[in-house]
Design a protein around this motif. Structure first.
Motif, PDB file in Angstrom:
ATOM      1  N   TYR A   6       0.821  -1.199   0.000  1.00 25.77           N
ATOM      2  CA  TYR A   6       0.000   0.000   0.000  1.00 25.77           C
ATOM      3  C   TYR A   6       0.867   1.266   0.000  1.00 25.77           C
ATOM      4  O   TYR A   6       1.398   1.675   1.012  1.00 25.77           O
ATOM      5  CB  TYR A   6      -0.941  -0.012   1.208  1.00 25.77           C
ATOM      6  N   ASP A  11      -3.247   3.258  -1.910  1.00 25.93           N
ATOM      7  CA  ASP A  11      -4.190   3.796  -0.941  1.00 25.93           C
ATOM      8  C   ASP A  11      -5.602   3.422  -1.347  1.00 25.93           C
ATOM      9  O   ASP A  11      -6.530   3.544  -0.557  1.00 25.93           O
ATOM     10  CB  ASP A  11      -4.060   5.325  -0.836  1.00 25.93           C
ATOM     11  N   CYS A  12      -5.769   2.981  -2.581  1.00 27.74           N
ATOM     12  CA  CYS A  12      -7.021   2.353  -2.973  1.00 27.74           C
ATOM     13  C   CYS A  12      -6.739   0.942  -3.445  1.00 27.74           C
ATOM     14  O   CYS A  12      -7.145  -0.021  -2.837  1.00 27.74           O
ATOM     15  CB  CYS A  12      -7.729   3.142  -4.069  1.00 27.74           C
ATOM     16  N   SER A 182     -11.020  -2.256  -0.644  1.00 25.62           N
ATOM     17  CA  SER A 182      -9.974  -1.257  -0.407  1.00 25.62           C
ATOM     18  C   SER A 182     -10.334  -0.398   0.804  1.00 25.62           C
ATOM     19  O   SER A 182      -9.922   0.755   0.895  1.00 25.62           O
ATOM     20  CB  SER A 182      -9.811  -0.369  -1.642  1.00 25.62           C
ATOM     21  N   GLY A 185      -7.394   1.254   2.761  1.00 24.75           N
ATOM     22  CA  GLY A 185      -6.830   2.457   2.176  1.00 24.75           C
ATOM     23  C   GLY A 185      -7.779   3.641   2.236  1.00 24.75           C
ATOM     24  O   GLY A 185      -7.363   4.786   2.442  1.00 24.75           O
ATOM     25  N   LYS A 188      -7.738   5.009   5.662  1.00 23.59           N
ATOM     26  CA  LYS A 188      -6.461   5.684   5.891  1.00 23.59           C
ATOM     27  C   LYS A 188      -6.537   7.130   5.417  1.00 23.59           C
ATOM     28  O   LYS A 188      -6.070   8.055   6.093  1.00 23.59           O
ATOM     29  CB  LYS A 188      -5.341   4.942   5.150  1.00 23.59           C
TER      30      LYS A 188
END
Length: 277
Positions: A6, A11-12, A182, A185, A188
């Motif tokens: 990641y 992040d996706c 996802s 992510g 996040k």
């Protein structure tokens, strides 16, 4: 076997995930409908009374790419109303998707969005508290219920698994399905705790992870454990041979990919039938 990595794009989607694919030869059977100012692709059964519906949460490329509309039409063919919300609207991450595969321009468009922080901004704008919750609970759910629907489920892909799991916190929904999620992510970027989200779900979960998801989002990982802490039932599967994104973007000319998509579609329908009866 690909590992979870990641960073930026991841992040996706993890590095090496399936690229954007537009199913050029598919003719959608539903229609784009304005629901309280939100554009949605709606596909509805043509026969009989529809009492169950699924809200579809698209992947990072939006509802106008991949198999989102075809997936919605398949739900309708099984007797479920389907509403795929266009969360990107007039500001998609990729404005001119290729007919099939991933063009150089497409790749550069996506890369530019990641490098410039476009994905993170988009996710923060679409967080449940910022806008997604309002769109789903105040706009789409009432519209669906006005059509006589009494049972709701959510289905999310990649980026959209976040929304499907958020729906699982509310009594309007009977169950939820997530494919190559996802959520880690997404949370996040929004400053949320993905495991706290898992702990808050109240309805059965059907999750298909690939080997490209992080260990905590694979079967037996922390995410499944968090979902089950208060007794929520889960079906958590690992697809070891397909890439992240395969359900919406995998190349169906590959026999193994086609078979995998058919397999998990079948298992998802069985899960819906068991939990929306």
């Amino acid at each position: 076997m690909a590992s979870a990595d990641y960073h930026n794009l991841a992040d996706c989607c993890p590095q090496g995930a399936e690229p954007l694919r537009e199913m050029a030869d598919y003719k959608p059977k539903g229609d784009m409908v304005d629901i309280e100012g939100v554009e949605c692709y709606v596909s509805w059964p043509t026969e009989g009374e529809c009492k169950a519906a699924v809200i579809v949460f698209h992947d990072i490329f939006g509802i106008h790419s991949g198999r989102h509309k075809q997936f919605s039409d398949m739900l309708a063919a099984k007797g479920y109303g389907a509403v795929a919300i266009d969360f990107f609207g007039k500001n998609p991450l990729v404005s001119d998707p290729p007919q099939y595969g991933a063009s150089c321009c497409c790749f550069l468009s996506v890369l530019s969005s990641f490098c410039c922080g476009g994905l993170g901004r988009k996710q923060r704008e679409l967080s449940w508290e910022a806008s997604m919750g309002h769109i789903v609970l105040d706009c789409v759910v009432p519209w669906i219920k006005q059509k006589g629907v009494t049972k709701l489920a959510a289905a999310g892909f990649c980026f959209g698994a976040y929304g499907a799991m958020q729906c699982s916190r509310f009594s309007d929904f009977c169950c939820s399905a997530s494919f190559h999620p996802s959520t880690e992510g997404f949370c996040k970027n929004t400053g949320e705790d993905d495991l706290e989200l898992c702990r808050s779900v109240k309805v059965p979960q059907f999750v298909v992870a690939t080997s490209m998801e992080s260990a905590k989002w694979r079967p037996g990982g922390e995410a499944q454990g968090a979902c089950e802490e208060d007794g929520t039932k889960t079906t958590w599967l690992l697809e070891e041979t397909q890439k992240h994104g395969f359900m919406m973007r995998g190349d169906t000319s590959n026999a193994e990919t086609l078979e995998a998509i058919r397999k998990y579609m079948g298992e998802m329908f069985s899960f819906f039938e068991a939990n929306m009866a």
